[in-house]
Design an enzyme around this catalytic site. Sequence first.
Site: not given
Ligand code: NDP
Ligand code: GDP
Length: 327
Positions: A126, A128, A150, A154
């Site tokens: 990520t 992040e 987080y 990662k």
């Molecule tokens: P989500 O939070 O939507 O999905 C996370 C998934 O992980 C869910 O299916 C959750 O299951 C599962 N999970 C959590 N804990 C466990 C566990 N102990 N064992 C098995 N499964 C588990 O994330 P996204 O789809 O948005 O992202 C996918 C990946 O990409 C993540 O690793 C995220 O950190 C990374 N990422 C995402 C970005 C984004 O902008 N979306 C950017 C960069 C990286 P359940 O629903 O049952 O809890």
């Molecule tokens: P992130 O980049 O994975 O932390 O994704 P988020 O969507 O959670 O946050 C993106 C940015 O939006 C971060 O800089 C947060 O501090 C900012 N932000 C401002 N207000 C909010 C809020 O109410 N909720 C979340 N989730 N983010 C917020």
Amino acid sequence: MAKNALITGITGQDGAYLSKFLLEKGYNVYGFLARRGSDTLWRLRYLNILDDIKIIDGDLLDLSSLIRALELSKADEVYNLAAQSFVGTSWQQPILTTQVTGFAVVNVLEAIRIVNDKIRFYQASTSEMFGKTTETIQCENTVFHPRSPYGAAKLFAHYLTINYRESFNIFGCAGILFNHESPIRGIEFVTRKVTDAVAKIKYGKQNKLYLGNIDAQRDWGYAKDYVEAMWLMLQQDVPDDYVIATGKTSSVREMCEIAFSYADLNYQDYVEIDHKLYRPAEVERLLGNPKKAKEKLRWEAKTSMKELIELMTEADIKRVRDNKPEF
Ligand code: NDP
Ligand code: GDP
């Protein structure tokens, strides 16, 4: 012969879009599902693919369940998308986040070594990890400085993936994905929080939207575009790591303006700042350089941030208009 893919995090945003993408490519898709008290399969239903996925129970923290999943699925490719993925929660649950988002990745890599070290592995890294970066645009070689449990977890998983590649010749790739969103993004993330609020405000179900730091800037892309990049990484001759981004950044404020305008509303009339929503340590600005992905994977983002926010706002407006349940 059709390939087999095992996806952890199958119930998440990316798990759902990646499943759909791989099914369309003719893969047998196996989903590694952590059983919860409540139903978590709604995204797979939303994309109408639940019946096409073979579900295997397991948890990333349980090595034995991973080994069983690899044996049952006879996986050619493993996509590790499972994580505690919300930065905000990672300060409330730092130990869980470290275990699931960081440590557990060694379980997946060990399971691969034990069952079949020819399996190709994708790790969801990520932007992040760049955190408090001093570079105005971040690429694969930019120094990392994570700002949350987080981001730190990662980064551990990122280096572990590289380490298993270098030590054991595992075909492991880390995709350093910048923020990517969609109508099925979790409601706790800021884009979806905003588009959901716009829809509720439009239909009189909400009066105000409370946000934290709206000057933060992110490079936002569309999840549907980004899952293709994950697959492309595993189709190359040599494993490598790639930044996946649009190459453009915008503030939360600009994103709000687009979402509210789409519903003929002025964000300034509804958005209020709540300092409790500020983070203990902020990532102020992220902007990715996707040059390597463009040159080597022939991948580039197809959807602009404006198009993305508009399609998300439209989806939430339709959902609220039709009184469909919140997700
Ligand atoms: P989500 O939070 O939507 O999905 C996370 C998934 O992980 C869910 O299916 C959750 O299951 C599962 N999970 C959590 N804990 C466990 C566990 N102990 N064992 C098995 N499964 C588990 O994330 P996204 O789809 O948005 O992202 C996918 C990946 O990409 C993540 O690793 C995220 O950190 C990374 N990422 C995402 C970005 C984004 O902008 N979306 C950017 C960069 C990286 P359940 O629903 O049952 O809890
Ligand atoms: P992130 O980049 O994975 O932390 O994704 P988020 O969507 O959670 O946050 C993106 C940015 O939006 C971060 O800089 C947060 O501090 C900012 N932000 C401002 N207000 C909010 C809020 O109410 N909720 C979340 N989730 N983010 C917020």
